[in-house]
Design a protein around this motif. Structure first.
Motif, PDB file in Angstrom:
ATOM      1  N   GLN A  85       0.858  -1.190   0.000  1.00  0.00           N
ATOM      2  CA  GLN A  85       0.000   0.000   0.000  1.00  0.00           C
ATOM      3  C   GLN A  85       0.895   1.241   0.000  1.00  0.00           C
ATOM      4  N   GLY A  86       0.518   2.227  -0.777  1.00  0.00           N
ATOM      5  CA  GLY A  86       1.296   3.470  -0.792  1.00  0.00           C
ATOM      6  C   GLY A  86       1.082   4.278   0.479  1.00  0.00           C
ATOM      7  N   ILE A  87       1.974   5.215   0.720  1.00  0.00           N
ATOM      8  CA  ILE A  87       1.801   6.089   1.885  1.00  0.00           C
ATOM      9  C   ILE A  87       0.639   7.053   1.640  1.00  0.00           C
ATOM     10  N   ASP A  88      -0.012   7.468   2.715  1.00  0.00           N
ATOM     11  CA  ASP A  88      -1.135   8.412   2.640  1.00  0.00           C
ATOM     12  C   ASP A  88      -0.576   9.821   2.882  1.00  0.00           C
ATOM     13  N   LEU A  89      -0.537  10.618   1.816  1.00  0.00           N
ATOM     14  CA  LEU A  89       0.071  11.957   1.904  1.00  0.00           C
ATOM     15  C   LEU A  89      -0.565  12.827   2.983  1.00  0.00           C
ATOM     16  N   SER A  90      -1.864  12.617   3.243  1.00  0.00           N
ATOM     17  CA  SER A  90      -2.552  13.488   4.211  1.00  0.00           C
ATOM     18  C   SER A  90      -2.019  13.282   5.632  1.00  0.00           C
ATOM     19  N   LYS A  91      -1.307  12.173   5.854  1.00  0.00           N
ATOM     20  CA  LYS A  91      -0.793  11.885   7.195  1.00  0.00           C
ATOM     21  C   LYS A  91       0.625  12.417   7.432  1.00  0.00           C
ATOM     22  N   TYR A  92       1.194  13.067   6.437  1.00  0.00           N
ATOM     23  CA  TYR A  92       2.575  13.556   6.550  1.00  0.00           C
ATOM     24  C   TYR A  92       2.639  15.068   6.375  1.00  0.00           C
ATOM     25  N   SER A  93       3.399  15.728   7.248  1.00  0.00           N
ATOM     26  CA  SER A  93       3.755  17.121   6.964  1.00  0.00           C
ATOM     27  C   SER A  93       4.823  17.095   5.873  1.00  0.00           C
ATOM     28  N   LEU A  94       5.069  18.243   5.249  1.00  0.00           N
ATOM     29  CA  LEU A  94       6.079  18.307   4.191  1.00  0.00           C
ATOM     30  C   LEU A  94       7.447  17.893   4.741  1.00  0.00           C
ATOM     31  N   GLU A  95       7.752  18.318   5.955  1.00  0.00           N
ATOM     32  CA  GLU A  95       9.055  17.969   6.550  1.00  0.00           C
ATOM     33  C   GLU A  95       9.157  16.464   6.805  1.00  0.00           C
ATOM     34  N   GLU A  96       8.075  15.848   7.286  1.00  0.00           N
ATOM     35  CA  GLU A  96       8.079  14.397   7.529  1.00  0.00           C
ATOM     36  C   GLU A  96       8.221  13.627   6.212  1.00  0.00           C
ATOM     37  N   LEU A  97       7.551  14.145   5.183  1.00  0.00           N
ATOM     38  CA  LEU A  97       7.633  13.495   3.873  1.00  0.00           C
ATOM     39  C   LEU A  97       9.067  13.561   3.337  1.00  0.00           C
TER      40      LEU A  97
ATOM     41  N   GLU B 120       0.139   8.229 -18.290  1.00  0.00           N
ATOM     42  CA  GLU B 120      -1.231   7.790 -18.592  1.00  0.00           C
ATOM     43  C   GLU B 120      -2.248   8.657 -17.841  1.00  0.00           C
ATOM     44  N   GLY B 121      -1.766   9.774 -17.286  1.00  0.00           N
ATOM     45  CA  GLY B 121      -2.667  10.733 -16.644  1.00  0.00           C
ATOM     46  C   GLY B 121      -3.237  10.255 -15.323  1.00  0.00           C
ATOM     47  N   CYS B 122      -2.536   9.330 -14.656  1.00  0.00           N
ATOM     48  CA  CYS B 122      -3.055   8.730 -13.415  1.00  0.00           C
ATOM     49  C   CYS B 122      -2.788   9.637 -12.217  1.00  0.00           C
ATOM     50  N   PRO B 123      -3.805   9.957 -11.415  1.00  0.00           N
ATOM     51  CA  PRO B 123      -3.577  10.767 -10.219  1.00  0.00           C
ATOM     52  C   PRO B 123      -2.629  10.059  -9.249  1.00  0.00           C
ATOM     53  N   ILE B 124      -1.840  10.831  -8.519  1.00  0.00           N
ATOM     54  CA  ILE B 124      -0.802  10.261  -7.666  1.00  0.00           C
ATOM     55  C   ILE B 124      -1.362   9.266  -6.647  1.00  0.00           C
ATOM     56  N   GLU B 125      -2.557   9.496  -6.128  1.00  0.00           N
ATOM     57  CA  GLU B 125      -3.053   8.577  -5.085  1.00  0.00           C
ATOM     58  C   GLU B 125      -3.330   7.166  -5.631  1.00  0.00           C
ATOM     59  N   TYR B 126      -3.494   7.038  -6.949  1.00  0.00           N
ATOM     60  CA  TYR B 126      -3.718   5.718  -7.562  1.00  0.00           C
ATOM     61  C   TYR B 126      -2.502   5.203  -8.311  1.00  0.00           C
ATOM     62  N   ALA B 127      -1.396   5.963  -8.293  1.00  0.00           N
ATOM     63  CA  ALA B 127      -0.267   5.664  -9.188  1.00  0.00           C
ATOM     64  C   ALA B 127       0.421   4.347  -8.852  1.00  0.00           C
ATOM     65  N   LEU B 128       0.596   4.044  -7.563  1.00  0.00           N
ATOM     66  CA  LEU B 128       1.265   2.792  -7.207  1.00  0.00           C
ATOM     67  C   LEU B 128       0.428   1.595  -7.647  1.00  0.00           C
ATOM     68  N   GLY B 129      -0.875   1.632  -7.385  1.00  0.00           N
ATOM     69  CA  GLY B 129      -1.757   0.544  -7.823  1.00  0.00           C
ATOM     70  C   GLY B 129      -1.737   0.381  -9.332  1.00  0.00           C
TER      71      GLY B 129
ATOM     72  N   GLY C  37       4.834  17.649  -9.213  1.00  0.00           N
ATOM     73  CA  GLY C  37       5.007  18.441  -7.995  1.00  0.00           C
ATOM     74  C   GLY C  37       5.850  17.698  -6.988  1.00  0.00           C
ATOM     75  N   PRO C  38       6.407  18.413  -6.008  1.00  0.00           N
ATOM     76  CA  PRO C  38       7.308  17.777  -5.054  1.00  0.00           C
ATOM     77  C   PRO C  38       6.657  16.682  -4.213  1.00  0.00           C
ATOM     78  N   GLU C  39       5.431  16.890  -3.734  1.00  0.00           N
ATOM     79  CA  GLU C  39       4.794  15.869  -2.896  1.00  0.00           C
ATOM     80  C   GLU C  39       4.575  14.584  -3.686  1.00  0.00           C
ATOM     81  N   GLY C  40       4.053  14.721  -4.902  1.00  0.00           N
ATOM     82  CA  GLY C  40       3.835  13.549  -5.747  1.00  0.00           C
ATOM     83  C   GLY C  40       5.144  12.835  -6.069  1.00  0.00           C
ATOM     84  N   ALA C  41       6.181  13.610  -6.391  1.00  0.00           N
ATOM     85  CA  ALA C  41       7.479  13.009  -6.741  1.00  0.00           C
ATOM     86  C   ALA C  41       8.056  12.244  -5.550  1.00  0.00           C
ATOM     87  N   MET C  42       7.899  12.791  -4.346  1.00  0.00           N
ATOM     88  CA  MET C  42       8.427  12.111  -3.156  1.00  0.00           C
ATOM     89  C   MET C  42       7.614  10.853  -2.845  1.00  0.00           C
TER      90      MET C  42
END
Length: 305
Positions: free
Chosen positions: A21-33, A203-212, A250-255
């Motif tokens: 499962q990918g990490i949930d971005l909403s649970k990380y501050s930018l510094e934690e990410l 393929e235009g996939c949003p980051i939250e679905y990219a790993l799947g 963007g940086p969050e998606g790339a990380m």
């Protein structure tokens, strides 16, 4: 670093898929990410794609061995293997320097519709392999995707390299987008190893679905591979430069993408060459703005985050 230097442990007896499962971005501050991204890089990755060109340089320029050496030394603490894309114009230095530093190599001959250059590339790849600088040989990169050669012409080059390297125990393959191996079973038939590029971003996939989505792409390669080993030769996410439908650079998606991709491939022991090492300014032409921002390092050779 541990297991990275032990070479390619292909699992020929079937493919496991632990569904990370990918990490949930909403649970990380930018510094934690950023901290998790940096820890992921420092823990090391199987392989990375080598970015050759500094600002003001582009393919066609002759690159010095000193420049290659400087960049290999930067990457060495973080990876067990380096992928190169060409065997001319200074690119032939990459596997030589990588081997000198104890790294594995995936060495590509760049094929296009320029038959003269193709000859130089194929001869260069064969020479590097015979000199002991090649662990895996890639004959062409996205040639079918670009419509540069016919399937027959491409298979001719692959057969030629396989014949030249017979007895050297160097797997030979061809790199392309994951779906080309389903479309062309002949590619699989003539390859020792399946070298697949997986890009949810394109393929235009949003980051939250990219790993799947990447896991599904990999599953399609497994279905096509007829039990042959698979290497993910490129995957990545741009850190700036706009977007494509649902996919936003963007940086969050790339990380997130890097963290998720490395975790999943580590858990499943899937060899991966992340794209890419350094940002390259010349790439804005073909790919739009995002082309210049695929690196884990910026164009000044500093880690990006």
């Amino acid at each position: 670093m541990g297991g990275y230097r032990e070479g390619y442990h292909f699992k020929k007896d079937g493919y496991s898929q632990i569904n990370t499962q990918g990490i949930d971005l909403s649970k990380y501050s930018l510094e934690e990410l950023k901290a998790l991204w940096r820890k992921t890089i420092q823990d090391g990755m199987h392989g990375i794609c080598f970015s050759m060109y500094e600002d003001g340089q582009e393919p066609g320029d002759e690159i010095s061995i000193e420049q290659v050496e400087r960049r290999v030394k930067i990457l060495k603490p973080f990876t067990g293997a380096i992928r190169s894309f060409s065997c001319i114009e200074g690119n032939e230095h990459i596997p030589v320097v990588a081997k000198k530093h104890g790294l594995k190599t995936l060495v590509g001959a760049w094929l296009s519709d320029d038959k003269e250059d193709n000859e130089k590339e194929i001869e260069g790849l064969i020479a590097l392999a015979k000199a002991g600088h090649v662990d895996v040989a890639a004959v062409g990169n996205e040639v079918l995707y670009r419509n540069d050669l016919s399937l027959e012409e491409l298979l001719g080059y692959i057969k030629r390299v396989k014949e030249a390297l017979a007895g050297l125990d160097i797997p030979v393959g061809y790199v392309d987008a994951y779906y080309e191996f389903s479309r062309h079973p002949e590619l699989v038939e003539h390859s020792d190893v399946i070298l697949a590029n997986l890009y949810p971003y394109w393929e235009g996939c949003p980051i939250e679905y990219a790993l799947g989505h990447m896991q599904a792409m990999y599953g399609q390669v497994v279905d096509a591979a007829q039990g042959k080993p698979i290497i993910i030769t490129e995957t990545g996410w741009p850190s700036e430069g706009g977007g494509l439908r649902g996919a936003q650079a963007g940086p969050e998606g790339a990380m997130k993408y890097f963290i998720d991709a490395i975790r999943w491939t580590n858990e499943n022991e899937i060899p991966i060459f992340y794209f890419s090492s350094f940002d390259e300014s010349w790439k804005t032409g073909d790919e739009g703005d995002v082309g210049a921002y695929w690196g884990l390092w910026d164009k000044h050779e500093n880690l990006k985050f």
